[in-house]
Design a protein around this motif. Structure first.
Motif, PDB file in Angstrom:
ATOM      1  N   LEU A  33       0.831  -1.204   0.000  1.00 41.61           N
ATOM      2  CA  LEU A  33       0.000   0.000   0.000  1.00 41.61           C
ATOM      3  C   LEU A  33       0.868   1.258   0.000  1.00 41.61           C
ATOM      4  N   SER A  34       1.929   1.263   0.802  1.00 44.06           N
ATOM      5  CA  SER A  34       2.795   2.450   0.857  1.00 44.06           C
ATOM      6  C   SER A  34       3.479   2.681  -0.493  1.00 44.06           C
ATOM      7  N   ILE A  35       3.823   1.632  -1.200  1.00 43.01           N
ATOM      8  CA  ILE A  35       4.416   1.789  -2.534  1.00 43.01           C
ATOM      9  C   ILE A  35       3.379   2.364  -3.495  1.00 43.01           C
ATOM     10  N   LYS A  36       2.167   1.820  -3.480  1.00 41.18           N
ATOM     11  CA  LYS A  36       1.102   2.321  -4.361  1.00 41.18           C
ATOM     12  C   LYS A  36       0.795   3.786  -4.089  1.00 41.18           C
ATOM     13  N   GLU A  37       0.909   4.207  -2.838  1.00 40.86           N
ATOM     14  CA  GLU A  37       0.599   5.586  -2.448  1.00 40.86           C
ATOM     15  C   GLU A  37       1.829   6.502  -2.485  1.00 40.86           C
ATOM     16  N   MET A  53      12.288   3.046   3.530  1.00 38.45           N
ATOM     17  CA  MET A  53      11.592   3.880   4.502  1.00 38.45           C
ATOM     18  C   MET A  53      10.139   4.002   4.075  1.00 38.45           C
ATOM     19  N   ILE A  54       9.252   3.996   5.072  1.00 39.50           N
ATOM     20  CA  ILE A  54       7.835   4.257   4.835  1.00 39.50           C
ATOM     21  C   ILE A  54       7.452   5.472   5.669  1.00 39.50           C
ATOM     22  N   PHE A  55       6.711   6.386   5.049  1.00 46.24           N
ATOM     23  CA  PHE A  55       6.261   7.575   5.767  1.00 46.24           C
ATOM     24  C   PHE A  55       4.777   7.801   5.485  1.00 46.24           C
ATOM     25  N   HIS A  56       4.174   8.690   6.245  1.00 40.39           N
ATOM     26  CA  HIS A  56       2.781   9.084   6.001  1.00 40.39           C
ATOM     27  C   HIS A  56       2.586  10.520   6.456  1.00 40.39           C
ATOM     28  N   LYS A  57       1.416  11.060   6.181  1.00 36.17           N
ATOM     29  CA  LYS A  57       1.119  12.456   6.545  1.00 36.17           C
ATOM     30  C   LYS A  57      -0.086  12.531   7.483  1.00 36.17           C
ATOM     31  N   PHE A  58      -0.260  11.545   8.312  1.00 34.02           N
ATOM     32  CA  PHE A  58      -1.420  11.479   9.199  1.00 34.02           C
ATOM     33  C   PHE A  58      -1.089  11.843  10.636  1.00 34.02           C
ATOM     34  N   PHE A  59       0.094  12.349  10.912  1.00 31.09           N
ATOM     35  CA  PHE A  59       0.490  12.691  12.274  1.00 31.09           C
ATOM     36  C   PHE A  59       0.159  14.157  12.522  1.00 31.09           C
ATOM     37  N   PHE A  60      -1.083  14.402  12.895  1.00 32.31           N
ATOM     38  CA  PHE A  60      -1.546  15.775  13.141  1.00 32.31           C
ATOM     39  C   PHE A  60      -1.260  16.683  11.950  1.00 32.31           C
ATOM     40  N   GLY A  61      -1.380  16.140  10.750  1.00 34.59           N
ATOM     41  CA  GLY A  61      -1.163  16.910   9.536  1.00 34.59           C
ATOM     42  C   GLY A  61       0.299  17.048   9.125  1.00 34.59           C
ATOM     43  N   HIS A  62       1.198  16.413   9.848  1.00 33.19           N
ATOM     44  CA  HIS A  62       2.624  16.501   9.543  1.00 33.19           C
ATOM     45  C   HIS A  62       3.134  15.165   9.007  1.00 33.19           C
ATOM     46  N   LEU A  63       4.227  15.239   8.286  1.00 32.92           N
ATOM     47  CA  LEU A  63       4.861  14.033   7.784  1.00 32.92           C
ATOM     48  C   LEU A  63       5.518  13.283   8.944  1.00 32.92           C
ATOM     49  N   PHE A  64       5.348  11.972   8.952  1.00 34.76           N
ATOM     50  CA  PHE A  64       5.908  11.111   9.993  1.00 34.76           C
ATOM     51  C   PHE A  64       6.619   9.942   9.323  1.00 34.76           C
ATOM     52  N   ILE A  65       7.894   9.770   9.635  1.00 34.55           N
ATOM     53  CA  ILE A  65       8.643   8.598   9.163  1.00 34.55           C
ATOM     54  C   ILE A  65       8.238   7.438  10.051  1.00 34.55           C
ATOM     55  N   ASP A  66       7.540   6.496   9.456  1.00 35.80           N
ATOM     56  CA  ASP A  66       6.933   5.395  10.195  1.00 35.80           C
ATOM     57  C   ASP A  66       7.886   4.214  10.390  1.00 35.80           C
ATOM     58  N   LEU A  67       8.716   3.965   9.381  1.00 38.86           N
ATOM     59  CA  LEU A  67       9.540   2.758   9.417  1.00 38.86           C
ATOM     60  C   LEU A  67      10.792   2.971   8.587  1.00 38.86           C
ATOM     61  N   ILE A  68      11.931   2.625   9.156  1.00 39.27           N
ATOM     62  CA  ILE A  68      13.199   2.623   8.425  1.00 39.27           C
ATOM     63  C   ILE A  68      13.853   1.268   8.669  1.00 39.27           C
ATOM     64  N   ILE A  69      14.163   0.581   7.583  1.00 34.43           N
ATOM     65  CA  ILE A  69      14.821  -0.719   7.674  1.00 34.43           C
ATOM     66  C   ILE A  69      16.070  -0.680   6.801  1.00 34.43           C
ATOM     67  N   VAL A  70      17.191  -1.110   7.367  1.00 32.73           N
ATOM     68  CA  VAL A  70      18.446  -1.223   6.625  1.00 32.73           C
ATOM     69  C   VAL A  70      18.970  -2.643   6.839  1.00 32.73           C
ATOM     70  N   SER A  71      19.413  -3.249   5.761  1.00 28.66           N
ATOM     71  CA  SER A  71      19.985  -4.594   5.833  1.00 28.66           C
ATOM     72  C   SER A  71      21.095  -4.623   6.883  1.00 28.66           C
ATOM     73  N   PRO A  72      21.101  -5.614   7.775  1.00 29.15           N
ATOM     74  CA  PRO A  72      22.088  -5.648   8.849  1.00 29.15           C
ATOM     75  C   PRO A  72      23.537  -5.544   8.375  1.00 29.15           C
ATOM     76  N   ASN A  73      23.868  -6.145   7.255  1.00 29.66           N
ATOM     77  CA  ASN A  73      25.256  -6.100   6.778  1.00 29.66           C
ATOM     78  C   ASN A  73      25.582  -4.786   6.055  1.00 29.66           C
ATOM     79  N   MET A  74      24.615  -3.873   5.973  1.00 31.38           N
ATOM     80  CA  MET A  74      24.826  -2.587   5.306  1.00 31.38           C
ATOM     81  C   MET A  74      24.670  -1.405   6.263  1.00 31.38           C
ATOM     82  N   ARG A  75      24.560  -1.696   7.546  1.00 28.75           N
ATOM     83  CA  ARG A  75      24.368  -0.627   8.518  1.00 28.75           C
ATOM     84  C   ARG A  75      25.655   0.150   8.740  1.00 28.75           C
ATOM     85  N   ARG A  76      25.476   1.385   9.193  1.00 26.35           N
ATOM     86  CA  ARG A  76      26.574   2.306   9.497  1.00 26.35           C
ATOM     87  C   ARG A  76      27.294   2.789   8.237  1.00 26.35           C
TER      88      ARG A  76
END
Length: 138
Positions: A33-37, A53-76
């Motif tokens: 759904l986040s990709i479609k939107e 990363m997935i974000f939305h604009k439902f946090f009191f009308g502001h943009l909110f970063i909901d989820l950030i995922i990075v592959s464990p071997n690619m962190r830092r």
């Protein structure tokens, strides 16, 4: 490293990366759904998706970063930072996100990008409050 909006061709790769982290495909519908939107951003390196990363604009009308995922071997390697910088252009005055109090590494990412603590929420994860962060956009 390429940061871009995800498209439906990326869906399975994003779901696989997410399922490697949470050991479940339970967020598959949310991801699709986040990709479609146009609310999903990916980081591609050498033809593979190594973060998203997935974000939305439902946090009191502001943009909110909901989820950030990075592959464990690619962190830092700056992937989370680059994803967060990319989405700043979609925000108007304030950009919000959060992380658990136990996630010290993500707190450092927020601080390095100029986010400030804006409060916390108890009772989401037992014994590990969620810290809300805000970045004031000029």
């Amino acid at each position: 490293m390429e940061i871009r909006n995800a498209d439906l061709n990326d869906c399975e790769s994003v779901v696989i990366l997410d399922s490697q982290i949470i050991e479940s495909r339970m967020r598959e519908n949310q991801i699709k759904l986040s990709i479609k939107e146009n609310r999903c951003i990916v980081c591609e390196l050498n033809g593979s998706i190594v973060g998203f990363m997935i974000f939305h604009k439902f946090f009191f009308g502001h943009l909110f970063i909901d989820l950030i995922i990075v592959s464990p071997n690619m962190r830092r390697l700056g992937i989370a930072k680059n994803l967060m910088k990319y989405v700043e252009v979609f925000s108007e005055k304030k950009l919000f996100s959060s992380t658990n109090r136990s996630n010290i590494q993500m707190q450092k990412v927020f601080q390095s990008l100029g986010y400030i603590e804006s409060g916390f929420i108890d009772n989401l994860d037992e014994g590990d409050p969620e810290i809300i962060y805000v970045k004031l956009i000029d």
